[in-house]
Design a protein around this motif. Structure first.
Motif, short mmCIF file in Angstrom:
data_model
loop_
_atom_site.label_atom_id
_atom_site.label_comp_id
_atom_site.label_asym_id
_atom_site.label_seq_id
_atom_site.Cartn_x
_atom_site.Cartn_y
_atom_site.Cartn_z
N TYR A 151 19.50 100.24 -13.87
CA TYR A 151 19.38 101.04 -15.10
C TYR A 151 18.83 100.21 -16.26
O TYR A 151 18.20 100.73 -17.16
CB TYR A 151 20.73 101.60 -15.53
CG TYR A 151 21.15 102.84 -14.78
CD1 TYR A 151 20.32 103.96 -14.71
CD2 TYR A 151 22.38 102.90 -14.17
CE1 TYR A 151 20.71 105.09 -14.02
CE2 TYR A 151 22.79 104.04 -13.48
CZ TYR A 151 21.94 105.13 -13.42
OH TYR A 151 22.33 106.25 -12.75
N LEU A 152 19.04 98.90 -16.24
CA LEU A 152 18.59 98.03 -17.32
C LEU A 152 17.10 97.68 -17.21
O LEU A 152 16.53 97.17 -18.16
CB LEU A 152 19.42 96.74 -17.35
CG LEU A 152 20.93 96.93 -17.57
CD1 LEU A 152 21.64 95.59 -17.51
CD2 LEU A 152 21.22 97.66 -18.86
N VAL A 153 16.49 97.95 -16.06
CA VAL A 153 15.07 97.67 -15.87
C VAL A 153 14.24 98.66 -16.69
O VAL A 153 14.39 99.87 -16.56
CB VAL A 153 14.67 97.73 -14.38
CG1 VAL A 153 13.17 97.62 -14.21
CG2 VAL A 153 15.38 96.64 -13.60
N THR A 154 13.39 98.11 -17.56
CA THR A 154 12.58 98.95 -18.44
C THR A 154 11.09 98.85 -18.14
O THR A 154 10.31 99.65 -18.63
CB THR A 154 12.81 98.56 -19.91
OG1 THR A 154 12.45 97.19 -20.08
CG2 THR A 154 14.26 98.77 -20.31
N ALA A 155 10.69 97.85 -17.38
CA ALA A 155 9.28 97.66 -17.04
C ALA A 155 9.21 96.76 -15.81
O ALA A 155 10.15 96.03 -15.52
CB ALA A 155 8.54 97.01 -18.21
N TYR A 156 8.07 96.84 -15.11
CA TYR A 156 7.90 95.98 -13.94
C TYR A 156 6.42 95.84 -13.61
O TYR A 156 5.58 96.56 -14.13
CB TYR A 156 8.67 96.52 -12.74
CG TYR A 156 8.12 97.80 -12.16
CD1 TYR A 156 7.23 97.77 -11.10
CD2 TYR A 156 8.51 99.04 -12.68
CE1 TYR A 156 6.73 98.95 -10.57
CE2 TYR A 156 8.00 100.22 -12.16
CZ TYR A 156 7.12 100.16 -11.10
OH TYR A 156 6.61 101.32 -10.58
N GLN A 157 6.14 94.89 -12.72
CA GLN A 157 4.78 94.66 -12.24
C GLN A 157 4.88 93.96 -10.89
O GLN A 157 5.70 93.06 -10.72
CB GLN A 157 4.01 93.77 -13.22
CG GLN A 157 2.62 93.39 -12.80
CD GLN A 157 1.67 94.58 -12.81
OE1 GLN A 157 1.72 95.39 -13.72
NE2 GLN A 157 0.84 94.68 -11.80
N LYS A 158 4.08 94.38 -9.93
CA LYS A 158 4.05 93.69 -8.64
C LYS A 158 3.46 92.30 -8.86
O LYS A 158 2.52 92.13 -9.62
CB LYS A 158 3.23 94.47 -7.64
CG LYS A 158 3.31 93.92 -6.22
CD LYS A 158 2.71 94.89 -5.23
CE LYS A 158 2.72 94.36 -3.84
NZ LYS A 158 4.01 94.05 -3.28
N GLY A 159 4.03 91.31 -8.22
CA GLY A 159 3.53 89.95 -8.32
C GLY A 159 4.17 89.18 -9.47
O GLY A 159 5.17 89.59 -10.05
N ASP A 160 3.57 88.05 -9.76
CA ASP A 160 4.04 87.12 -10.80
C ASP A 160 2.93 86.99 -11.85
O ASP A 160 2.25 85.97 -11.92
CB ASP A 160 4.36 85.76 -10.15
CG ASP A 160 4.91 84.73 -11.11
OD1 ASP A 160 5.28 85.09 -12.25
OD2 ASP A 160 4.96 83.55 -10.73
N PRO A 161 2.73 88.04 -12.68
CA PRO A 161 1.59 88.04 -13.60
C PRO A 161 1.62 86.94 -14.66
O PRO A 161 0.59 86.62 -15.25
CB PRO A 161 1.66 89.42 -14.26
CG PRO A 161 3.08 89.82 -14.14
CD PRO A 161 3.55 89.23 -12.84
#
Length: 134
Positions: free
Chosen positions: A94-104
């Motif tokens: 629930y605390l996750v607000t954003a994400y991206q695959k990989g290690d940008p």
């Protein structure tokens, strides 16, 4: 703040999955950015830090667990690292607000791209929830 994020139930994320970078938010820490490496390493970009914090992560039943070095310190809980700390994956999700695959941000290098404030969400991450950061 947790209730505000929890109310946004129609959002789906791949959390927790290896090979993704997540932004989680709470009012004490602000945005914490973390890459979960497939080999069980975790790399945290904490607001105000000058380098990434290296640790470990694992899933135990329905919990995500983290362990950072004994030389680390959590300013919100006033706890030193060195021991495993676990949270129910549903609550942590629930605390996750954003994400991206990989290690940008190449957090695996131990370096951070810039010094962030707690309300600074890097634009490279896919924002999926709205929060009020002050």
């Amino acid at each position: 703040m947790f209730d505000e994020l929890r109310a946004q139930k129609d959002v789906q994320t791949p959390f927790p999955s290896a090979g993704y970078t997540y932004a989680s938010f709470d009012s004490g820490h602000g945005y914490q950015i973390e890459y979960l490496d497939p080999n069980g390493r975790a790399f945290l970009w904490y607001p105000g830090n000058r380098s990434a914090v290296s640790g470990e992560w694992k899933i135990v039943l329905d919990e995500i667990c983290y362990r950072y070095g004994s030389n680390t310190f959590n300013p919100q809980t006033l706890q030193r690292g060195g021991s495993w700390s676990c949270d129910y994956t549903g609550r942590a999700g629930y605390l996750v607000t954003a994400y991206q695959k990989g290690d940008p941000f190449n957090l695996r290098s131990g370096k951070i791209p810039y010094d962030r404030s707690k309300c600074d969400l890097p634009k490279e991450l896919k924002k999926i929830k709205k929060v009020s950061c002050k």
